[in-house]
Design a protein around this motif. Structure first.
Motif, PDB file in Angstrom:
ATOM      1  N   VAL B 203       0.855  -1.201   0.000  1.00 14.90           N
ATOM      2  CA  VAL B 203       0.000   0.000   0.000  1.00 14.90           C
ATOM      3  C   VAL B 203       0.890   1.250   0.000  1.00 14.90           C
ATOM      4  O   VAL B 203       1.891   1.301   0.718  1.00 14.90           O
ATOM      5  N   TRP B 204       0.494   2.136  -0.829  1.00 11.54           N
ATOM      6  CA  TRP B 204       1.308   3.365  -0.990  1.00 11.54           C
ATOM      7  C   TRP B 204       0.458   4.592  -0.704  1.00 11.54           C
ATOM      8  O   TRP B 204      -0.709   4.652  -1.053  1.00 11.54           O
ATOM      9  N   LEU B 216       3.245   2.348   2.807  1.00 13.59           N
ATOM     10  CA  LEU B 216       2.554   2.183   4.090  1.00 13.59           C
ATOM     11  C   LEU B 216       2.701   0.741   4.610  1.00 13.59           C
ATOM     12  O   LEU B 216       2.156   0.368   5.631  1.00 13.59           O
ATOM     13  N   GLY B 217       3.416  -0.055   3.834  1.00 15.73           N
ATOM     14  CA  GLY B 217       3.640  -1.450   4.276  1.00 15.73           C
ATOM     15  C   GLY B 217       2.946  -2.456   3.377  1.00 15.73           C
ATOM     16  O   GLY B 217       2.162  -2.091   2.496  1.00 15.73           O
ATOM     17  N   THR B 218       3.297  -3.701   3.598  1.00 15.34           N
ATOM     18  CA  THR B 218       2.706  -4.789   2.811  1.00 15.34           C
ATOM     19  C   THR B 218       1.572  -5.441   3.611  1.00 15.34           C
ATOM     20  O   THR B 218       1.557  -5.378   4.833  1.00 15.34           O
ATOM     21  N   LYS B 233      -1.285   2.122   9.709  1.00 24.31           N
ATOM     22  CA  LYS B 233      -0.848   3.465  10.190  1.00 24.31           C
ATOM     23  C   LYS B 233      -0.573   4.384   8.996  1.00 24.31           C
ATOM     24  O   LYS B 233       0.021   3.974   8.003  1.00 24.31           O
ATOM     25  N   ASN B 234      -1.000   5.595   9.116  1.00 28.02           N
ATOM     26  CA  ASN B 234      -0.679   6.556   8.045  1.00 28.02           C
ATOM     27  C   ASN B 234      -0.655   7.994   8.610  1.00 28.02           C
ATOM     28  O   ASN B 234      -1.701   8.604   8.832  1.00 28.02           O
ATOM     29  N   GLU B 239      -2.269  12.457  -0.712  1.00 26.32           N
ATOM     30  CA  GLU B 239      -3.165  13.026  -1.715  1.00 26.32           C
ATOM     31  C   GLU B 239      -3.803  11.928  -2.546  1.00 26.32           C
ATOM     32  O   GLU B 239      -4.772  12.161  -3.240  1.00 26.32           O
ATOM     33  N   ALA B 240      -3.220  10.769  -2.480  1.00 22.22           N
ATOM     34  CA  ALA B 240      -3.795   9.609  -3.179  1.00 22.22           C
ATOM     35  C   ALA B 240      -3.261   8.330  -2.511  1.00 22.22           C
ATOM     36  O   ALA B 240      -2.268   8.361  -1.779  1.00 22.22           O
ATOM     37  N   PHE B 241      -3.988   7.195  -2.767  1.00 20.37           N
ATOM     38  CA  PHE B 241      -3.542   5.886  -2.272  1.00 20.37           C
ATOM     39  C   PHE B 241      -3.487   4.901  -3.428  1.00 20.37           C
ATOM     40  O   PHE B 241      -4.326   4.949  -4.331  1.00 20.37           O
ATOM     41  N   GLY B 242      -2.488   4.091  -3.435  1.00 19.70           N
ATOM     42  CA  GLY B 242      -2.368   3.081  -4.485  1.00 19.70           C
ATOM     43  C   GLY B 242      -1.955   1.727  -3.894  1.00 19.70           C
ATOM     44  O   GLY B 242      -1.379   1.657  -2.815  1.00 19.70           O
ATOM     45  N   ILE B 243      -2.296   0.680  -4.674  1.00 19.99           N
ATOM     46  CA  ILE B 243      -1.920  -0.666  -4.231  1.00 19.99           C
ATOM     47  C   ILE B 243      -1.221  -1.371  -5.389  1.00 19.99           C
ATOM     48  O   ILE B 243      -1.754  -1.422  -6.507  1.00 19.99           O
ATOM     49  N   THR B 244      -0.024  -1.882  -5.151  1.00 18.67           N
ATOM     50  CA  THR B 244       0.710  -2.609  -6.198  1.00 18.67           C
ATOM     51  C   THR B 244       1.000  -4.036  -5.693  1.00 18.67           C
ATOM     52  O   THR B 244       0.957  -4.308  -4.500  1.00 18.67           O
TER      53      THR B 244
END
Lengths: 176, 268
Positions: B203-204, B216-218, B233-234, B239-244
């Motif tokens: 998570v980014w 933000l961790g795996t 935790k964040n 401004e945005a969230f992404g998941i890779t």
């Protein structure tokens, strides 16, 4: 000594030893008993009692006290004499035959089947009168020396030697 | 002692007749042991008397023997005699005793068996109990989690950010509930497939100008988690969230061609 072993076994209630001893002395005992009671049925009855007593009392016998033959001869004579003293016996036998053993032997037809029968018959026929009574009293009737001395009106010493001579004669007849 | 004179005296004849005293009898016995000729003399006297007396016997004595043997319980009667002695040993007390022992032994075995059965029953019950306790604990946890989620959803300060599927992963989606006061996000990843073996979702948090990703961790427990809601935790000004999708352990920077979902925080 075979006799000693047989007697020892009898004391241990050995049935075979009893049978052997019976066969050795039964005719003799039956003769003695019959000579006293003079009745075949009663004699057989007494015989039975005598050997049953011998079986049960074998423990009380000791060879130091005398011959086994003498021991059982005493039992037989006493049992037979006791019988003649019983009331029933006296009632049945008012007149006891006063014959000696000699008469019985001479009239014994059964004897012919037995060994030495001829010798015995010859012996008793030739036996001096004085021998007949001594043998009768000492062996068949179980008299003590003094009783015999009194009955025969003879000193004990004389009876002793006379008896020896009579038995010597008998031995010559039946054993040689 | 003159043995010959002793023999001649006639005492041995009286010995056999049984008219001697006890003392004389013992004396003769002792001499018989010592002098064979005395013994021989006695044996001959006795043999002669036995023969003489036997000849006054007019009946056969064999049948008397049979009656005597019967009376004394010899031979054939021997077995029954032995049995009659042995029999009383097996009386009713013996039988009752044995029967009682057998019943007692059977009873003991039965009790032991019952005890074992009960022990295993207790064990089963204990296992079931601990299983139920675990389930209850799990349920409690789930309930707490659910309550937390409900409180989050009802909270006005929560920012809701939908993440849309990107590129090849257009069919996937996710949602982020950002609790700014508590510096945490709740990621609802129900719309993502299970990651393949050896890969994890990362998570980014992104700032757009310039575009800067912050990890933000795996999500290591993705497959195991039942409701696919993860608290993360964040503290960033995201401004945005992404998941890779990244190799296990995560990456320093996002692998863009494995970008599954992306969502921009709407300015409020």
């Amino acid at each position: 000594m075979e006799l000693d072993q047989l007697v020892e076994k009898l004391k241990q209630k050995d049935e075979k030893a009893f049978e052997k001893l019976y066969n050795m002395y039964s005719d003799s005992m039956l003769g003695v008993i019959y000579n006293i009671v003079r009745d075949h049925d009663i004699a057989q009855e007494v015989m039975q009692d005598v050997f049953i007593k011998a079986w049960h009392k074998a423990d009380s016998y000791s060879s130091k006290k005398g011959r086994f033959f003498t021991w059982i001869l005493n039992i037989a004579r006493n049992a037979a004499i006791d019988k003649t003293r019983s009331k029933a016996f006296k009632n049945a036998k008012q007149n006891l035959n006063s014959d000696f053993f000699v008469d019985i032997i001479e009239g014994n037809e059964n004897l012919d089947d037995k060994t030495d029968a001829i010798g015995i018959k010859k012996f008793v026929g030739k036996l001096a009168e004085k021998c007949k009574t001594v043998i009768e009293l000492l062996y068949f009737k179980g008299y003590t020396q003094s009783e015999a001395s009194e009955a025969l009106d003879m000193p004990i010493g004389t009876i002793k030697t006379r008896n020896r001579n009579c038995i010597q004669e008998l031995r010559n007849m039946v054993l040689n | 002692m003159d043995i010959k004179a002793y023999i001649e005296s006639g005492i041995l004849e009286l010995y056999v007749a049984g008219t001697l005293s006890e003392k004389e009898n013992e004396e003769v016995y002792a001499l018989m042991q010592k002098h064979p000729e005395v013994l021989q003399e006695v044996l001959e006297i006795e043999a002669a008397i036995v023969k003489l007396t036997a000849s006054t016997s007019q009946r056969d004595s064999d049948h008397i023997l049979q009656r005597i043997k019967q009376t004394l319980g010899f031979d054939g009667n021997k077995d029954t005699k032995v049995v009659s002695i042995a029999k009383p040993k097996y009386n009713w007390i013996t039988y009752t005793g044995w029967a009682a022992s057998i019943v007692l032994a059977a009873g003991l075995l039965w009790t032991v068996n019952q005890n074992k059965q009960l022990q295993s029953d207790v064990q089963i019950a204990e296992t079931q109990q601990s299983l139920l306790e675990t389930q209850i604990a799990n349920s409690k946890n789930s309930l707490e989690d659910a309550n937390v989620l409900i409180s989050v959803l009802r909270d006005d300060n929560i920012t809701k950010v939908p993440l849309a599927g990107q590129g090849n992963f257009a069919s996937t989606f996710a949602k982020v509930y950002w609790d700014k006061d508590s510096d945490r996000i709740f990621l609802d990843a129900q719309g993502l497939p299970d990651p393949p073996e050896g890969k994890v979702y990362q998570v980014w948090s992104l700032t757009l100008t310039p575009l800067t990703p912050t990890s933000l961790g795996t999500i290591d427990s993705f497959t195991a988690d039942a409701n696919k809601i993860f608290e993360i935790k964040n503290a960033n000004e995201s401004e945005a969230f992404g998941i890779t999708l990244e190799p296990a352990g995560g990456s320093e920077s996002p692998t863009m061609d494995q970008l599954y979902t992306l969502g921009v925080v709407s300015a409020s």
